[in-house]
Design a protein around this motif. Sequence first.
Motif: not given
Lengths: 324, 324
Positions: A197-202, A235-237
């Motif tokens: 996800s974009t969030e995870k990339m950031k 999230t944790e995931q």
Amino acid sequence: MSKNISYKDAAEFFRTHDNYYILIHQNPDGDAVGSGFGLCFALRLLGKKANVMCSDPIPEKYSYILKDYEPQKFNHKTTVSTDLPDVKLLGKGLSGYSDFIELALDHHKSNTGFADLTVQDPAASSACEVLYEILSEGEIPISKETALCIYTGIATDTGCFKYECTTPRCHIIAAKLIEQYMLPIGRINRILFDIKSTEKMKFEQKVISEMQVLLDGKCAVITINHSDMEKCGVTEQDTEGVASLPMQVQGIEVGVTLREKEENRYKVSMRSAEIVDCSEICRRFGGGGHTRAAGCIIEGDADQVRMKILAAVAPILGIDLWLA
Amino acid sequence: MSKNISYKDAAEFFRTHDNYYILIHQNPDGDAVGSGFGLCFALRLLGKKANVMCSDPIPEKYSYILKDYEPQKFNHKTTVSTDLPDVKLLGKGLSGYSDFIELALDHHKSNTGFADLTVQDPAASSACEVLYEILSEGEIPISKETALCIYTGIATDTGCFKYECTTPRCHIIAAKLIEQYMLPIGRINRILFDIKSTEKMKFEQKVISEMQVLLDGKCAVITINHSDMEKCGVTEQDTEGVASLPMQVQGIEVGVTLREKEENRYKVSMRSAEIVDCSEICRRFGGGGHTRAAGCIIEGDADQVRMKILAAVAPILGIDLWLA
């Protein structure tokens, strides 16, 4: 004391029991999901009743595995576990089953022997590799769904055939499964290893920019607090896979990731390149795992936890912590 | 017109000729280096003289392959190429050999047929896979050095067995090589896929943070100008692998990377997930490659080049460029 049994005996166990709960560890990864559901689909194909039980929800990314899975209704009789090294990892939701596990299917050398029977191969890359051997040697049919599960677990635990733990056997099993079942591996591997996800990339960008390189450049440490995760909206995931990031730095032998569980309590994930036995160090702190990837829980604030790990690692690297 | 020959015929060619120059493409990747040096080591083991020629220096990361390589002195007689789809890619330093290539060993379906003889398998993952088949079928001995080269090329072109182009054959060859030659794959794969300089890590962070997501979220575009590279202190070589970054974004079908070559001239690298044939689009612009990974050179400023590519991709995705 648990009794170690052979692949053939394990297959016989599966043929002669019924009404299974298959327990997998909390915060399940691709090998837990793959071995749990892979076994479940194989048992159902044998005409057995079986459900997979996990104290956490199965991550969305594995929805290609759960596509046709529905929990069944039956009177529970047999409890087995897959990819579970220690009943502590069952999580609160399943801890009640701790003393009643009849058979454990595992590949962790740190398996504590909690089950009546254990079918285990510490030389196997993954619980899914053990599952494949049981089904093959026991001549239990493998459907395409089970094949997809087994590929998922082997790919997950070998970093897609990248890590040292990748044996010729891993490649041969992959070849057979791809050939026989026409697995859509391009799509699966993108889901398992690439798509974020974009969030995870950031979040990963932030983590990399704040990574500390210590012990003469041989140890990289990432620290993740709840507040960092909230700020990035992850999230944790989403933090899965972060533990491999420190290993990307040139010259690194040991990568350490500290994840805040509660105040003054950190989950430590450790990775190594060629020298350090992560499993041995994590066992000192009550954890376990594999030579090149292991984990433990340590109490203290981030600075204290980091120092405990560095103090354990430094002598193995021949470094004086106070001079480094 | 080039004549297509079998693996056996290619092995016979190698046995009956001598004093080889083995040409590989400029800006060489793991498959070019692996197939070129792998063939060179195999020829030398046969008692032949052979050197590998490249118009660019071999990247430092492949030093484990070149460890024991020294150029030999001899009167050049035979010119062959490996992993070279088009003589344009020889680069200036080797362009003089363009019309004199006797045998091309390749796996690109876009191979232009520039050599007298071509041994080619578009179903092969890599030139190294073709090399392995020639050596096996022709019963030409494979040393550990050659095995290391072949593994390197297959791993490189399959993204370490991750991409759709990974066939059962890739896995079987890997299994055989690891088993027979005890290849240190953990160490090699860290070099090939994980380890990055701090500069490269920071550069990738910058590139990700500036990535554009277009065409209803189905196309991600990265643009790299010389000034960006200078700012981060990275070289052309450090940008290797960047082309896979756009594919990490959730929902992306096409990833496009524009690299400034000179003013108003961009190298375009294209990747796709499941639908778009990158090779077909890149051929329209005079380039080539594979279904899921291809490239071309387009003239114009970054905005113009981006629009040309988007205009080609949008209809395939069923998107009206002017409404997206």
